[in-house]
Scaffold this motif. Sequence first.
Motif, PDB file in Angstrom:
ATOM      1  N   GLY A  59      28.575  37.911  28.969  1.00 46.35           N
ATOM      2  CA  GLY A  59      29.570  38.865  29.447  1.00 46.35           C
ATOM      3  C   GLY A  59      29.527  40.269  28.872  1.00 46.35           C
ATOM      4  O   GLY A  59      30.437  41.056  29.105  1.00 46.35           O
ATOM      5  N   LEU A  60      28.466  40.605  28.108  1.00 41.82           N
ATOM      6  CA  LEU A  60      28.375  41.978  27.609  1.00 41.82           C
ATOM      7  C   LEU A  60      27.632  42.836  28.618  1.00 41.82           C
ATOM      8  O   LEU A  60      26.611  42.418  29.167  1.00 41.82           O
ATOM      9  CB  LEU A  60      27.629  42.016  26.277  1.00 41.82           C
TER      10      LEU A  60
ATOM     11  N   ARG B 154      34.818  53.189  33.720  1.00 43.85           N
ATOM     12  CA  ARG B 154      35.861  52.652  32.852  1.00 43.85           C
ATOM     13  C   ARG B 154      36.037  51.145  33.037  1.00 43.85           C
ATOM     14  O   ARG B 154      36.432  50.442  32.139  1.00 43.85           O
ATOM     15  CB  ARG B 154      37.194  53.335  33.179  1.00 43.85           C
ATOM     16  N   PHE B 155      35.734  50.697  34.255  1.00 40.39           N
ATOM     17  CA  PHE B 155      35.934  49.297  34.551  1.00 40.39           C
ATOM     18  C   PHE B 155      34.656  48.486  34.298  1.00 40.39           C
ATOM     19  O   PHE B 155      34.670  47.265  34.381  1.00 40.39           O
ATOM     20  CB  PHE B 155      36.398  49.146  36.011  1.00 40.39           C
TER      21      PHE B 155
ATOM     22  N   GLU C  57      32.860  47.488  31.777  1.00 37.85           N
ATOM     23  CA  GLU C  57      32.854  46.409  30.784  1.00 37.85           C
ATOM     24  C   GLU C  57      33.601  45.174  31.290  1.00 37.85           C
ATOM     25  O   GLU C  57      33.131  44.049  31.138  1.00 37.85           O
ATOM     26  CB  GLU C  57      33.464  46.880  29.458  1.00 37.85           C
ATOM     27  N   SER C  58      34.773  45.397  31.869  1.00 35.24           N
ATOM     28  CA  SER C  58      35.544  44.259  32.395  1.00 35.24           C
ATOM     29  C   SER C  58      34.806  43.603  33.554  1.00 35.24           C
ATOM     30  O   SER C  58      34.751  42.382  33.667  1.00 35.24           O
ATOM     31  CB  SER C  58      36.912  44.722  32.889  1.00 35.24           C
TER      32      SER C  58
ATOM     33  N   ALA D  65      32.222  41.320  32.248  1.00 36.01           N
ATOM     34  CA  ALA D  65      32.785  40.077  31.715  1.00 36.01           C
ATOM     35  C   ALA D  65      33.173  39.129  32.853  1.00 36.01           C
ATOM     36  O   ALA D  65      32.910  37.928  32.804  1.00 36.01           O
ATOM     37  CB  ALA D  65      33.992  40.391  30.835  1.00 36.01           C
ATOM     38  N   MET D  66      33.778  39.691  33.892  1.00 35.10           N
ATOM     39  CA  MET D  66      34.193  38.875  35.039  1.00 35.10           C
ATOM     40  C   MET D  66      32.982  38.264  35.731  1.00 35.10           C
ATOM     41  O   MET D  66      32.983  37.083  36.098  1.00 35.10           O
ATOM     42  CB  MET D  66      34.942  39.729  36.072  1.00 35.10           C
TER      43      MET D  66
ATOM     44  N   ALA E  91      30.031  37.541  34.567  1.00 35.94           N
ATOM     45  CA  ALA E  91      29.400  36.484  33.772  1.00 35.94           C
ATOM     46  C   ALA E  91      30.239  35.203  33.830  1.00 35.94           C
ATOM     47  O   ALA E  91      29.695  34.100  33.928  1.00 35.94           O
ATOM     48  CB  ALA E  91      29.242  36.943  32.326  1.00 35.94           C
TER      49      ALA E  91
ATOM     50  N   LYS F 292      32.023  42.920  21.006  1.00 32.14           N
ATOM     51  CA  LYS F 292      32.782  41.733  21.377  1.00 32.14           C
ATOM     52  C   LYS F 292      33.568  41.129  20.215  1.00 32.14           C
ATOM     53  O   LYS F 292      33.005  40.723  19.213  1.00 32.14           O
ATOM     54  CB  LYS F 292      31.856  40.659  21.956  1.00 32.14           C
TER      55      LYS F 292
ATOM     56  N   ARG G 239      44.049  48.905  27.349  1.00 30.31           N
ATOM     57  CA  ARG G 239      44.098  48.412  28.725  1.00 30.31           C
ATOM     58  C   ARG G 239      43.460  47.031  28.733  1.00 30.31           C
ATOM     59  O   ARG G 239      42.521  46.772  27.972  1.00 30.31           O
ATOM     60  CB  ARG G 239      43.380  49.370  29.680  1.00 30.31           C
TER      61      ARG G 239
ATOM     62  N   ILE H 250      42.929  43.160  31.278  1.00 28.33           N
ATOM     63  CA  ILE H 250      43.177  42.384  32.483  1.00 28.33           C
ATOM     64  C   ILE H 250      42.983  40.909  32.142  1.00 28.33           C
ATOM     65  O   ILE H 250      42.226  40.565  31.235  1.00 28.33           O
ATOM     66  CB  ILE H 250      42.227  42.758  33.636  1.00 28.33           C
TER      67      ILE H 250
ATOM     68  N   ILE I  53      39.214  34.337  31.893  1.00 30.99           N
ATOM     69  CA  ILE I  53      38.995  35.237  30.762  1.00 30.99           C
ATOM     70  C   ILE I  53      40.110  36.283  30.712  1.00 30.99           C
ATOM     71  O   ILE I  53      40.729  36.605  31.728  1.00 30.99           O
ATOM     72  CB  ILE I  53      37.609  35.921  30.936  1.00 30.99           C
TER      73      ILE I  53
ATOM     74  N   HIS J 119      40.265  40.258  29.301  1.00 32.32           N
ATOM     75  CA  HIS J 119      39.350  41.289  28.806  1.00 32.32           C
ATOM     76  C   HIS J 119      40.123  42.557  28.526  1.00 32.32           C
ATOM     77  O   HIS J 119      40.862  43.041  29.371  1.00 32.32           O
ATOM     78  CB  HIS J 119      38.239  41.560  29.818  1.00 32.32           C
TER      79      HIS J 119
ATOM     80  N   PHE K 210      37.560  39.845  24.162  1.00 26.82           N
ATOM     81  CA  PHE K 210      37.372  38.775  25.142  1.00 26.82           C
ATOM     82  C   PHE K 210      38.290  37.616  24.790  1.00 26.82           C
ATOM     83  O   PHE K 210      38.116  36.975  23.752  1.00 26.82           O
ATOM     84  CB  PHE K 210      35.924  38.282  25.123  1.00 26.82           C
TER      85      PHE K 210
END
Lengths: 122, 389
Positions: free
Chosen positions: A31-32, A42-43, A45-46, A49-50, A52, B233, B254, B256, B267, B269, B282
């Motif tokens: 997830g990195l 900006r999004f 990284e998230s 993660a999602m 992965a 992480k 921030r 989610i 997850i 994040h 995480f």
Amino acid sequence: MADTIELIEKVLADMKKVRGVEACAAVSRDGLLISAIMQNKRFAESFAAMSATMLGAAETATTELNKGVPDRVIVESKRGRLITAGAGPKALIVVLVDSNTGLGLVLLELEKSAEKLKELLL
Amino acid sequence: MVKTGVPRLDDLLGGDIPKGKSLVYYIQPGVEGEIFGLQTIYTTLIKSGNGVFIASSTSPAVVREQFREFGWNVEPFKKKLTFVDAYNSLIGVPSEEKYAVLKPDNIENFNEIIIKLLQESPPSTIVFGSLSTIMDLCGEKETIEAVRSWNKIAMLYDHVIVYNFTAWPYSEETLDLIKNELFNAVISVGGIAERVIFGQYFGILKADWTEKIRKSMLFRVFRPGGIKLFIPKIVVTGPFNAGKSTFVHSLSNRAISVDRLGTTIAIDHGHVDYKGFSADIFGTPGQERFDPIIKLISGEAMGIFLVVDSTNPEDFVRAKQMLKITKSYGLPFIILANKQDLPGALKPEEIKKLFNLPDDVQVLPVTASNKTGVYEAFEVLIDKITGGI
Ligand SMILES: Nc1nc2c(ncn2[C@@H]2O[C@H](COP(=O)(O)OP(=O)(O)OP(=O)(O)O)[C@@H](O)[C@H]2O)c(=O)[nH]1
Ligand SMILES: [Mg+2]
């Protein structure tokens, strides 16, 4: 080795050129974010993660049911498609495709890119 | 007292750079290293010190623009910030600065101006924007001799003298001298490619006034913001309903979560920007049926928070098991005794006993729902991760 990241960026840049591809990213299996070409940085990284988690969950589900490792996960919505595919043991690749382009070429290129990514991260 | 302004680096250097000392940022080509000198001079200014910047690879105007890009307003410090212009005459533009090197390819001319400046200025932080540029123009041997004398004079006049140096393929001898001999402190700044982590790091190679700590730290450069330590992480795990998602949200600027029917199914994040640190958080699910995902998410973690519900000791066995699933042993981890606001919440010491873990494992009290103790916990874990003091 220091240049690996540039080579990965090249693979992504080529993927981004395919018709219909709006964004793409290389992500580690855990997830990195490795690198992304997308508008909303900006999004990123998230998003990594999602993606992965999604692929990981799909792989666990199908392998536990003896259906093998999935080639890819395709998520369809009215406004576009999100496709995630494994790229070797360490990484995966994810692309965002608009809603009206046929997926044939995209999937072909995705497979090639995944193979390249895998080689780069060996 | 002069500080580098680089998060954590000042602690590792023993708090600050003593007067009279020299320091070089030894930068691998291709890495955004020149900001280090800039951040150091800006830090001096806001701590009401005097700064001198020797602009040799760009004009002072461009350097002023760089300050602006990083969000650092140097206007109020006009009287405290002096430029030495060793650039404009190269391109045939007259200089507007108090000090100008008119023949930047002539080390004698450099020597004359720099020594005059060192003698005339009140104790200052003197930053060379690019020592390598001077070397390229004046020659390696010549420049090294000059640096030797500048460092000595700086010491006599109580300056702190700082150089950005990009380690182009100069002679082995030159690079050796710079890494080992010429300066009181050497900070290496380089690129890193480790498994799936690609980034930039800095580390102390040498600092003769303090015990040297060989520890590398990842950083990122933000515009605005400057250098921040980057923690790719940190994992937040723990049993069902312990408050992991709540903790991730209360800590992050921030965040989610993928929660359904009140529980995390994939997850959490979040991103934390705090005291010079930039960290991605995480959060895992808690229920056993999600164990494959917990395993997946916790790979490559640099540190772990184990969250427990302090009113629910029945779950501590599961909590301990989760330390195994996330491979926390061997990583920096701390236990968060959450829900301290509830009646009957066990105290951290009681929880520690029940967990029966080694003495150095820390259990900290938090109430994630109202942010109590949340940042304190973050600082403790960050300290462990970065080997802080
Ligand atoms: N009183 C109190 N309630 C809390 C605190 N932290 C979390 N809660 C509550 O505990 C419940 C669970 O919180 P979550 O953050 O969803 O817990 P979780 O660990 O993410 O849960 P799962 O993802 O389902 O494993 C929610 O009702 C929260 O409001 C706290 O510090 N005090
Ligand atoms: Mg949760």
